[in-house]
Write a protein that holds these residues in place. Structure first.
Motif, mmCIF file in Angstrom:
data_model
loop_
_atom_site.group_PDB
_atom_site.id
_atom_site.type_symbol
_atom_site.label_atom_id
_atom_site.label_comp_id
_atom_site.label_asym_id
_atom_site.label_seq_id
_atom_site.Cartn_x
_atom_site.Cartn_y
_atom_site.Cartn_z
ATOM 1 N N THR A 184 0.861 -1.183 0.000
ATOM 2 C CA THR A 184 0.000 0.000 0.000
ATOM 3 C C THR A 184 0.902 1.238 0.000
ATOM 4 O O THR A 184 2.110 1.117 -0.141
ATOM 5 C CB THR A 184 -0.935 0.006 1.230
ATOM 6 O OG1 THR A 184 -0.154 -0.289 2.388
ATOM 7 C CG2 THR A 184 -2.033 -1.028 1.082
ATOM 8 N N LEU B 266 1.220 -7.371 2.261
ATOM 9 C CA LEU B 266 2.607 -7.211 2.707
ATOM 10 C C LEU B 266 2.708 -6.826 4.174
ATOM 11 O O LEU B 266 3.533 -7.353 4.914
ATOM 12 C CB LEU B 266 3.269 -6.125 1.849
ATOM 13 C CG LEU B 266 4.644 -5.618 2.256
ATOM 14 C CD1 LEU B 266 5.691 -6.727 2.123
ATOM 15 C CD2 LEU B 266 5.038 -4.399 1.416
ATOM 16 N N ASP B 267 1.886 -5.864 4.570
ATOM 17 C CA ASP B 267 2.014 -5.343 5.928
ATOM 18 C C ASP B 267 0.692 -4.712 6.365
ATOM 19 O O ASP B 267 -0.210 -4.513 5.546
ATOM 20 C CB ASP B 267 3.176 -4.340 6.023
ATOM 21 C CG ASP B 267 3.082 -3.190 5.028
ATOM 22 O OD1 ASP B 267 2.053 -3.060 4.333
ATOM 23 O OD2 ASP B 267 4.045 -2.417 4.929
ATOM 24 N N PHE C 218 -4.974 -1.281 5.967
ATOM 25 C CA PHE C 218 -4.473 -1.484 4.614
ATOM 26 C C PHE C 218 -5.336 -2.519 3.879
ATOM 27 O O PHE C 218 -5.559 -2.410 2.670
ATOM 28 C CB PHE C 218 -3.024 -1.984 4.641
ATOM 29 C CG PHE C 218 -2.016 -0.996 5.173
ATOM 30 C CD1 PHE C 218 -2.338 0.338 5.356
ATOM 31 C CD2 PHE C 218 -0.726 -1.397 5.478
ATOM 32 C CE1 PHE C 218 -1.406 1.251 5.843
ATOM 33 C CE2 PHE C 218 0.221 -0.502 5.954
ATOM 34 C CZ PHE C 218 -0.120 0.819 6.142
ATOM 35 N N GLY D 155 6.944 -0.812 -2.243
ATOM 36 C CA GLY D 155 7.398 0.570 -2.292
ATOM 37 C C GLY D 155 8.670 0.633 -1.457
ATOM 38 O O GLY D 155 9.250 -0.388 -1.094
ATOM 39 N N ILE D 156 9.078 1.834 -1.102
ATOM 40 C CA ILE D 156 10.237 1.988 -0.207
ATOM 41 C C ILE D 156 9.996 3.203 0.668
ATOM 42 O O ILE D 156 9.426 4.207 0.208
ATOM 43 C CB ILE D 156 11.559 2.113 -1.015
ATOM 44 C CG1 ILE D 156 12.793 2.066 -0.093
ATOM 45 C CG2 ILE D 156 11.557 3.362 -1.887
ATOM 46 C CD1 ILE D 156 14.128 1.931 -0.835
ATOM 47 N N HIS E 86 13.034 1.562 4.409
ATOM 48 C CA HIS E 86 12.252 0.394 4.823
ATOM 49 C C HIS E 86 11.502 -0.195 3.631
ATOM 50 O O HIS E 86 11.186 0.494 2.658
ATOM 51 C CB HIS E 86 11.317 0.705 6.008
ATOM 52 C CG HIS E 86 10.077 1.480 5.704
ATOM 53 N ND1 HIS E 86 9.507 2.354 6.611
ATOM 54 C CD2 HIS E 86 9.255 1.516 4.627
ATOM 55 C CE1 HIS E 86 8.414 2.871 6.099
ATOM 56 N NE2 HIS E 86 8.233 2.384 4.895
ATOM 57 N N GLY F 182 8.081 -2.869 3.121
ATOM 58 C CA GLY F 182 7.010 -3.278 4.016
ATOM 59 C C GLY F 182 7.139 -2.388 5.239
ATOM 60 O O GLY F 182 7.330 -1.170 5.121
ATOM 61 N N PHE F 183 7.097 -2.990 6.413
ATOM 62 C CA PHE F 183 7.431 -2.232 7.625
ATOM 63 C C PHE F 183 8.736 -2.742 8.224
ATOM 64 O O PHE F 183 8.945 -2.676 9.428
ATOM 65 C CB PHE F 183 6.300 -2.322 8.647
ATOM 66 C CG PHE F 183 5.203 -1.303 8.430
ATOM 67 C CD1 PHE F 183 5.492 0.017 8.121
ATOM 68 C CD2 PHE F 183 3.870 -1.668 8.571
ATOM 69 C CE1 PHE F 183 4.476 0.948 7.937
ATOM 70 C CE2 PHE F 183 2.858 -0.744 8.393
ATOM 71 C CZ PHE F 183 3.156 0.565 8.075
ATOM 72 N N THR G 257 8.609 7.053 10.005
ATOM 73 C CA THR G 257 7.429 6.432 9.380
ATOM 74 C C THR G 257 6.158 6.970 10.040
ATOM 75 O O THR G 257 5.175 7.293 9.358
ATOM 76 C CB THR G 257 7.495 4.896 9.539
ATOM 77 O OG1 THR G 257 8.719 4.443 8.961
ATOM 78 C CG2 THR G 257 6.318 4.213 8.876
ATOM 79 N N ASN H 102 3.522 9.276 7.891
ATOM 80 C CA ASN H 102 2.193 8.719 7.626
ATOM 81 C C ASN H 102 1.122 9.255 8.565
ATOM 82 O O ASN H 102 -0.039 8.858 8.464
ATOM 83 C CB ASN H 102 2.229 7.187 7.720
ATOM 84 C CG ASN H 102 3.083 6.569 6.617
ATOM 85 O OD1 ASN H 102 3.370 7.218 5.629
ATOM 86 N ND2 ASN H 102 3.497 5.342 6.796
ATOM 87 N N LYS I 159 12.382 9.915 -2.381
ATOM 88 C CA LYS I 159 12.868 8.536 -2.321
ATOM 89 C C LYS I 159 14.285 8.381 -2.881
ATOM 90 O O LYS I 159 14.838 7.286 -2.868
ATOM 91 C CB LYS I 159 11.903 7.605 -3.090
ATOM 92 C CG LYS I 159 10.462 7.624 -2.584
ATOM 93 C CD LYS I 159 10.361 7.061 -1.183
ATOM 94 C CE LYS I 159 8.990 7.212 -0.574
ATOM 95 N NZ LYS I 159 7.962 6.418 -1.196
HETATM 96 C C1 GLP Z 1 4.734 2.600 4.126
HETATM 97 C C2 GLP Z 1 4.377 1.119 3.869
HETATM 98 C C3 GLP Z 1 5.191 0.547 2.780
HETATM 99 C C4 GLP Z 1 5.245 1.558 1.650
HETATM 100 C C5 GLP Z 1 6.105 2.699 2.083
HETATM 101 C C6 GLP Z 1 6.092 3.863 1.114
HETATM 102 O O1 GLP Z 1 5.007 2.870 5.438
HETATM 103 N N1 GLP Z 1 4.475 0.269 5.014
HETATM 104 O O2 GLP Z 1 4.646 -0.681 2.350
HETATM 105 O O3 GLP Z 1 5.819 0.968 0.516
HETATM 106 O O4 GLP Z 1 5.834 3.101 3.389
HETATM 107 O O5 GLP Z 1 4.891 4.557 1.172
HETATM 108 P P1 GLP Z 1 4.527 5.723 0.139
HETATM 109 O O6 GLP Z 1 4.388 5.075 -1.185
HETATM 110 O O7 GLP Z 1 3.243 6.309 0.646
HETATM 111 O O8 GLP Z 1 5.659 6.688 0.178
#
Ligand code: GLP
Length: 238
Positions: free
Chosen positions: A39, A69-70, A82, A134-135, A140, A142-143, A163, A167, A198
């Motif tokens: 996600t 994934l998480d 998620f 993603g990253i 990181h 996932g988590f 994180t 978020n 990123k």
């Molecule tokens: C989050 C999720 C990851 C996601 C990453 C990037 O915390 N746990 O699975 O890939 O951080 O999120 P975003 O695409 O919103 O930058």
């Protein structure tokens, strides 16, 4: 990482569409082995692309089992999970429902047991044919926050301060995540990163030392990993 596995595009939409096409190809070839979904904001254009193609080609994912994934643990409302996000924004908009969704229950009374159950469910389904990632800005996946080792398995994890801040989570929030070893066990890995935020994480993943300080770096010698990046996210690769 071999340069041929790093695909760089002019903009984030192109990167997302190419990654989405790679996911579709894998799903078509993998039978009922799970396709792991992530996600996050990076995935939005990719999932829009999957929806567009699925709506044109009925039953595209009718044989596909997706997996998670998480997940965030114990959010006050399951609607913020998620799993709910994937169900409402993606699966429920398919013309034909996927064959299955192996989800993580972030409201489970025994989160540690839920992590182990999820891992077993994926293995019982044949193991991951592909994991989409993603990253995080701190590297990181996932988590799997910095400090995660290459033998880590699906488990509860304390989320890093960056994180939580990025978020908008509550301080002390925890998650359940597939571990680095679980992700490495996937036959294919597709990692998508877009935007300048990123760039440092991707640079560290590709060119830095292989270290738990940048968990994504522990994936780079996977035999079938591909990166889909836009120019901005690729700007720190040497
Ligand atoms: C989050 C999720 C990851 C996601 C990453 C990037 O915390 N746990 O699975 O890939 O951080 O999120 P975003 O695409 O919103 O930058």
């Amino acid at each position: 990482m071999h340069a041929t596995n790093i695909h760089i595009f002019d903009d984030s939409g192109q990167a997302a569409a190419a990654a989405g096409d790679a996911l579709i190809a894998c799903a078509q070839a993998s039978g009922a082995r799970p396709i792991g979904l992530a996600t996050g904001q990076t995935m939005t254009p990719l999932y829009d692309h999957l929806l567009k193609i699925e709506n044109q080609e009925n039953s595209l994912f009718a044989s596909t089992v997706f997996s998670q994934l998480d997940e965030i643990i114990g959010r006050p409302s399951p609607v913020a999970s998620f799993a709910h996000e994937l169900t409402t924004s993606l699966f429920s908009n398919f013309r034909t429902a996927p064959a299955g969704f192996l989800m993580i229950d972030g409201q489970a009374g025994d989160p540690a047991g839920e992590a182990v159950r999820h891992c077993h469910a994926i293995r019982k389904a044949g193991g991951l044919a592909m994991q989409l990632l993603g990253i995080g800005v701190n590297g990181h996946v996932g988590f799997n926050e910095p400090g995660s080792t290459d033998d880590s398995r699906c488990r509860i994890i304390d989320l890093a301060a960056s994180t939580i801040q990025r978020n908008g989570y509550d301080v002390g929030m925890q998650g359940i995540t597939l571990g680095i070893a679980d992700i490495r066990a996937a036959e294919q890995i597709i990692l998508v990163a877009t935007g300048a935020a990123k760039a440092a994480a991707i640079g560290a993943m590709v060119n830095g030392p292989k270290t738990p300080d940048c968990p994504a770096s522990l994936l780079r010698d996977h035999p079938d990993i591909r990166l889909f990046l836009d120019n901005e996210a690729a700007s720190h690769i040497c």
